[in-house]
Design an enzyme around this catalytic site. Structure first.
Site, PDB file in Angstrom:
ATOM      1  N   GLY A   1       1.170   8.421   1.692  1.00 40.76           N
ATOM      2  CA  GLY A   1       1.593   7.447   2.694  1.00 40.76           C
ATOM      3  C   GLY A   1       3.039   7.028   2.506  1.00 40.76           C
ATOM      4  O   GLY A   1       3.741   7.531   1.620  1.00 40.76           O
ATOM      5  N   GLN A   2       3.479   6.100   3.348  1.00 42.64           N
ATOM      6  CA  GLN A   2       4.894   5.696   3.325  1.00 42.64           C
ATOM      7  C   GLN A   2       5.285   5.146   1.954  1.00 42.64           C
ATOM      8  O   GLN A   2       6.250   5.593   1.352  1.00 42.64           O
ATOM      9  CB  GLN A   2       5.170   4.639   4.401  1.00 42.64           C
ATOM     10  CG  GLN A   2       6.656   4.326   4.540  1.00 42.64           C
ATOM     11  CD  GLN A   2       6.950   2.996   5.219  1.00 42.64           C
ATOM     12  OE1 GLN A   2       6.063   2.183   5.440  1.00 42.64           O
ATOM     13  NE2 GLN A   2       8.204   2.778   5.545  1.00 42.64           N
TER      14      GLN A   2
ATOM     15  N   TYR B   1      -6.337  -6.048  10.843  1.00 45.31           N
ATOM     16  CA  TYR B   1      -5.644  -5.740   9.589  1.00 45.31           C
ATOM     17  C   TYR B   1      -5.398  -7.017   8.779  1.00 45.31           C
ATOM     18  O   TYR B   1      -5.681  -7.077   7.583  1.00 45.31           O
ATOM     19  CB  TYR B   1      -4.324  -5.049   9.945  1.00 45.31           C
ATOM     20  CG  TYR B   1      -3.433  -4.705   8.787  1.00 45.31           C
ATOM     21  CD1 TYR B   1      -3.778  -3.720   7.880  1.00 45.31           C
ATOM     22  CD2 TYR B   1      -2.209  -5.356   8.624  1.00 45.31           C
ATOM     23  CE1 TYR B   1      -2.929  -3.395   6.825  1.00 45.31           C
ATOM     24  CE2 TYR B   1      -1.359  -5.024   7.581  1.00 45.31           C
ATOM     25  CZ  TYR B   1      -1.724  -4.048   6.690  1.00 45.31           C
ATOM     26  OH  TYR B   1      -0.877  -3.726   5.661  1.00 45.31           O
TER      27      TYR B   1
ATOM     28  N   LYS C   1      -6.834  -8.113   5.140  1.00 41.61           N
ATOM     29  CA  LYS C   1      -5.959  -8.413   3.994  1.00 41.61           C
ATOM     30  C   LYS C   1      -6.244  -9.815   3.455  1.00 41.61           C
ATOM     31  O   LYS C   1      -6.236 -10.023   2.237  1.00 41.61           O
ATOM     32  CB  LYS C   1      -4.489  -8.265   4.384  1.00 41.61           C
ATOM     33  CG  LYS C   1      -4.042  -6.822   4.562  1.00 41.61           C
ATOM     34  CD  LYS C   1      -4.048  -6.049   3.239  1.00 41.61           C
ATOM     35  CE  LYS C   1      -3.553  -4.627   3.380  1.00 41.61           C
ATOM     36  NZ  LYS C   1      -3.782  -3.808   2.173  1.00 41.61           N
TER      37      LYS C   1
ATOM     38  N   ILE D   1       8.113  -2.370   5.661  1.00 36.96           N
ATOM     39  CA  ILE D   1       8.865  -1.578   4.687  1.00 36.96           C
ATOM     40  C   ILE D   1       9.646  -0.472   5.400  1.00 36.96           C
ATOM     41  O   ILE D   1       9.084   0.281   6.201  1.00 36.96           O
ATOM     42  CB  ILE D   1       7.929  -0.964   3.629  1.00 36.96           C
ATOM     43  CG1 ILE D   1       7.048  -2.038   2.977  1.00 36.96           C
ATOM     44  CG2 ILE D   1       8.736  -0.198   2.576  1.00 36.96           C
ATOM     45  CD1 ILE D   1       7.778  -3.061   2.151  1.00 36.96           C
TER      46      ILE D   1
HETATM   47  N1  SER Z   1       4.058  -3.007   8.056  1.00 37.54           N
HETATM   48  C1  SER Z   1       2.716  -3.466   8.176  1.00 37.54           C
HETATM   49  C2  SER Z   1       2.235  -3.333   9.562  1.00 37.54           C
HETATM   50  O1  SER Z   1       3.012  -3.393  10.459  1.00 37.54           O
HETATM   51  C3  SER Z   1       2.615  -4.909   7.730  1.00 37.54           C
HETATM   52  O2  SER Z   1       1.915  -4.955   6.530  1.00 37.54           O
HETATM   53  O3  SER Z   1       1.071  -3.200   9.772  1.00 37.54           O
END
Ligand code: SER
Length: 319
Positions: free
Chosen positions: A11-12, A139, A143, A169
């Site tokens: 992944g990234q 999401y 989390k 990121i």
């Molecule tokens: N970069 C992520 C997203 O956009 C944030 O944790 O889902």
């Protein structure tokens, strides 16, 4: 030498984390795993479905793993399209790892949280470490639940698990997969290859972001911090750079004067508006001396230098 397993190594973040950890601990001491084959052959790679607890257990035993970095997840924008599956995947892989840590198969676990744990009622500017959290994305809900679980496992079963709330990121090696902050990576690729970019977020949508070297530094630094110095047992706020699509485009134009941007916000705009604009990370500074390095200008320059090489467009850059 300790042995490390990265789950989600393609992944990234996993890609950059893998090369950094291997530089530090040696190729053979860092096992890479993912549900898909990597793009280039890696003799220390294995296919691993982290939702399969027995498969993870076997891997931990076979490679005598000490530490796990659990980087796999379904990100915010993708999760909205498959809510129950995203909840299932994001929670199952975490609970599997926590159970295996409780049983003694993992000595130390890294699990990333996100700025997505915050919601519309969270103070949006300089969002504090401890504050209102009412995420309204699948999401973000997963989390936030994860943050509660890691603290629970630490308190009840003495599991050593460490976590930071990543902002968006930005990196050049691997594309992000289905997040709300992805525009800040896509824009560089399109700027170099097409000369224009259509942003799915509005011009003035300010979000917390971070350049990859800082994200990797935070990840390794918190894993190496003295356990007693860590006062926060859910997940640490970490801050980097906050900017808008317009400000980012403006900085890219300094190097690519012909570049232009237009705005066509979609469903991700609503997600972005429920997240903070900037983050207060003073607790991370206090407990483990966290400080980011890259500002907007340094990040943009570094991204363009690397990606222009990749696309053979060095000549287009005004340096
Ligand atoms: N970069 C992520 C997203 O956009 C944030 O944790 O889902």
């Amino acid at each position: 030498m300790k042995k490390i397993l990265i789950i989600g190594a393609n992944g990234q973040i996993g890609t950059d984390l893998l090369s950094e950890l291997r530089q530090k601990y040696g190729q053979a001491n860092v096992i890479a795993s993912d549900i898909k084959e990597p793009q280039t052959f890696d003799q220390h790679f294995l296919i691993l479905d982290a939702t399969d607890r027995e498969a993870v257990r076997q891997t931990l035993i076979e490679y005598k793993i000490d530490e796990v970095y659990l980087m796999a997840a379904i990100l915010s924008a993708n999760a909205e399209k498959i809510p129950l599956k995203a909840w299932h995947v994001n929670m199952t892989i975490l609970l599997n790892a926590l159970e295996l840590a409780k049983e003694g198969y993992i000595k130390k676990l890294f699990w990333p949280s996100s700025i997505a744990v915050f919601g519309p009622h969270t103070p949006r500017i300089n969002t504090p470490q401890i504050t209102i959290m009412d995420p309204n994305t699948v999401y973000g809900i997963s989390k936030l639940a994860g943050e509660r679980w890691i603290e629970y496992y630490r308190e009840h079963f003495d599991v050593d698990v460490r976590s930071v709330r990543y902002p968006g990121i930005i990196s050049w090696k691997t594309l992000p997969g289905g997040g709300t902050t992805d525009y800040a990576v896509e824009i560089f690729h399109d700027a170099l290859t097409k000369g224009h970019y259509t942003s799915f977020l509005d011009a003035n949508t300010r979000l917390p972001m971070m350049y990859m070297p800082d994200a990797i530094k935070a990840t390794i630094q918190i894993m190496e911090a003295d356990e007693d110095s860590l006062q926060i047992h859910n997940s640490y706020n970490i801050a980097g750079i906050s900017f808008t699509p317009e400000e980012l485009a403006h900085n890219i134009q300094k190097y690519l004067p012909g570049f232009h941007i237009q705005y066509k916000p979609d469903f991700r705009q609503t997600i972005a508006e429920s997240w903070p604009e900037s983050i207060d990370d003073s607790q991370a500074f206090k407990d483990w001396h966290w400080q980011h390095q890259y500002n907007l200008e340094a990040m943009v320059r570094d991204m363009l230098l690397h990606l222009s090489k990749k696309y053979h467009k060095e000549a287009n850059l005004v340096l």
